[in-house]
Design an enzyme around this catalytic site. Structure first.
Site, short mmCIF file in Angstrom:
data_model
loop_
_atom_site.label_atom_id
_atom_site.label_comp_id
_atom_site.label_asym_id
_atom_site.label_seq_id
_atom_site.Cartn_x
_atom_site.Cartn_y
_atom_site.Cartn_z
N ASP A 62 2.87 2.25 -7.16
CA ASP A 62 3.44 3.05 -6.08
C ASP A 62 4.73 2.44 -5.55
OD1 ASP A 62 3.60 5.11 -4.31
OD2 ASP A 62 2.15 4.31 -2.89
N GLY A 63 5.64 3.30 -5.11
CA GLY A 63 6.85 2.82 -4.43
C GLY A 63 8.13 3.00 -5.22
N ASN A 64 8.04 3.65 -6.38
CA ASN A 64 9.26 3.82 -7.20
C ASN A 64 10.31 4.65 -6.47
OD1 ASN A 64 7.86 2.55 -9.22
ND2 ASN A 64 7.37 4.41 -10.34
N GLY A 65 9.84 5.73 -5.82
CA GLY A 65 10.78 6.63 -5.13
C GLY A 65 11.50 5.90 -4.00
N ARG A 123 15.13 9.51 -7.42
CA ARG A 123 13.77 9.01 -7.61
C ARG A 123 13.49 8.64 -9.08
NH1 ARG A 123 10.06 9.88 -3.98
NH2 ARG A 123 8.47 10.09 -5.57
N SER A 133 -1.01 11.44 -11.77
CA SER A 133 -2.29 11.94 -11.24
C SER A 133 -2.37 13.46 -11.41
CB SER A 133 -2.42 11.58 -9.75
OG SER A 133 -1.59 12.43 -9.00
N GLU A 181 -2.52 15.41 -9.19
CA GLU A 181 -1.72 16.00 -8.09
C GLU A 181 -0.21 15.88 -8.34
OE1 GLU A 181 -4.45 13.91 -7.35
OE2 GLU A 181 -5.58 15.77 -7.12
N ASN A 182 0.18 15.00 -9.26
CA ASN A 182 1.62 14.75 -9.46
C ASN A 182 2.39 15.94 -10.04
OD1 ASN A 182 1.27 11.19 -10.21
ND2 ASN A 182 1.75 12.21 -8.28
N TRP A 183 1.66 16.98 -10.53
CA TRP A 183 2.35 18.19 -11.03
C TRP A 183 3.11 18.88 -9.91
CZ3 TRP A 183 2.55 18.36 -16.10
CH2 TRP A 183 1.50 17.85 -16.85
N GLU A 225 -12.43 -5.62 -5.84
CA GLU A 225 -11.70 -6.26 -4.75
C GLU A 225 -10.34 -5.56 -4.67
OE1 GLU A 225 -12.73 -8.64 -2.72
OE2 GLU A 225 -14.68 -8.70 -3.70
C1 FPP Z 1 4.31 6.53 -7.67
O1 FPP Z 1 5.44 6.14 -6.92
C2 FPP Z 1 4.64 6.53 -9.08
C3 FPP Z 1 4.42 7.55 -9.94
C4 FPP Z 1 3.73 8.79 -9.55
C5 FPP Z 1 4.83 7.48 -11.35
C6 FPP Z 1 4.61 6.15 -12.01
C7 FPP Z 1 5.24 6.18 -13.33
C8 FPP Z 1 5.94 5.18 -13.87
C9 FPP Z 1 6.11 3.83 -13.27
C10 FPP Z 1 6.51 5.36 -15.21
C11 FPP Z 1 5.44 4.88 -16.10
C12 FPP Z 1 5.78 4.84 -17.45
C13 FPP Z 1 4.97 4.28 -18.35
C14 FPP Z 1 5.51 4.07 -19.66
C15 FPP Z 1 3.57 3.88 -18.08
P1 FPP Z 1 6.21 7.22 -6.02
O2 FPP Z 1 7.21 7.88 -6.85
O3 FPP Z 1 5.19 8.12 -5.39
O4 FPP Z 1 6.88 6.29 -4.96
P2 FPP Z 1 7.17 6.66 -3.43
O5 FPP Z 1 5.83 6.66 -2.75
O6 FPP Z 1 8.03 5.52 -2.99
O7 FPP Z 1 7.86 7.98 -3.40
#
Ligand code: FPP
Length: 242
Positions: free
Chosen positions: A23-26, A36, A68, A70-72, A209
């Site tokens: 989590d936290g990519n965005g 994002r 997930s 829900e991610n759609w 844990e």
């Molecule tokens: C949640 O962070 C992240 C996701 C829903 C996608 C995760 C996918 C990847 C890291 C790419 C994976 C690729 C491979 C090859 C396994 P968010 O986008 O909801 O972050 P935010 O809460 O900061 O918006």
């Protein structure tokens, strides 16, 4: 400066299965005034570093919440960017063959395009005999959906007279989950400051844990994982006993 991860001291007790909620990519991208999708690209790089580190230190099983059920709901651009990262990783993962990692996709693959499904099935078949580490990638995954599907399958068997409802045990249910061949989660890691499980491996995390960190996923490098491993080793796991 990056630490020399090979020299990071490890605790004696390591988890058999570590689950990661990436989590936290965005937010990571937003802080840099980037889209994002850029966060997911960086998140995928971190994923690879964590996979390598786990294999090097001898973890048996790792799983990643990649997409997930829900991610759609996210924009088509964002969904496509995650699918493309998956495709790219599957191609790249062939280089991992010498590293003997078994790759398994957990989740309902039926929602994906035929070519992506084939890529997933091929890599699963080509790595099925590898036993150095199990890498589970959760795609279109939802914990409730998984348990609902297990309930349906068991109900069908009961109607067909192949199973007596009185004989259904927790192990019976576990046998119908995507993770049937793998250990329960010992350590669940969620970075980015959110304190919830978000429908990830809810059955398998019954005695896990939890380790939460404020670091955003793209920055969750092996030294952060090492901190989590030390925290885990210091926990007292009683599984309901005293
Ligand atoms: C949640 O962070 C992240 C996701 C829903 C996608 C995760 C996918 C990847 C890291 C790419 C994976 C690729 C491979 C090859 C396994 P968010 O986008 O909801 O972050 P935010 O809460 O900061 O918006």
């Amino acid at each position: 400066m990056a630490k020399d991860i090979k020299n990071m001291p490890l605790p004696e007790v390591l988890p058999k299965h570590i689950g990661f909620i990436m989590d936290g990519n965005g937010r990571w991208a937003k802080k840099r005034h980037m889209p994002r999708t850029f966060g997911h690209v960086e998140g995928a790089k971190t994923f690879e570093k964590i996979v390598d580190y786990c294999r090097d230190i001898g973890i048996n099983c790792i799983s990643f919440y990649t997409f997930s059920t829900e991610n759609w709901k996210r924009s088509a651009e964002e969904v496509n960017s995650i699918m493309n990262l998956l495709r790219q990783y599957i191609v790249k993962a062939r280089d991992y063959f010498s590293k003997e990692t078994r790759i398994v996709f957990i989740g309902d693959k039926s929602a994906f395009s035929e070519d992506l499904r084939k890529q997933m099935t091929d890599i699963e078949n080509d790595t099925k005999d590898f036993d150095k580490m199990n890498l589970l990638i959760a795609v279109n995954y939802g914990g409730r959906d998984e348990i609902k599907n297990a309930a349906k399958a068991i109900a069908r068997k009961a109607i067909a007279g192949e199973i007596n409802p009185d004989d259904i045990t927790e192990d019976t249910v576990a046998d119908y989950l995507y993770t049937r061949e793998f250990p329960d989660v010992d350590l669940l890691i969620r970075p980015s400051g959110e304190l919830r499980i978000s429908n990830y491996l809810i059955w398998q995390c019954a005695y896990a844990e939890f380790y939460f960190s404020d670091v955003l996923w793209p920055d969750f490098l092996p030294e952060e994982l090492n901190k989590a491993l030390h925290a885990y080793a210091g926990r007292s796991r009683r599984f309901g006993g005293v």
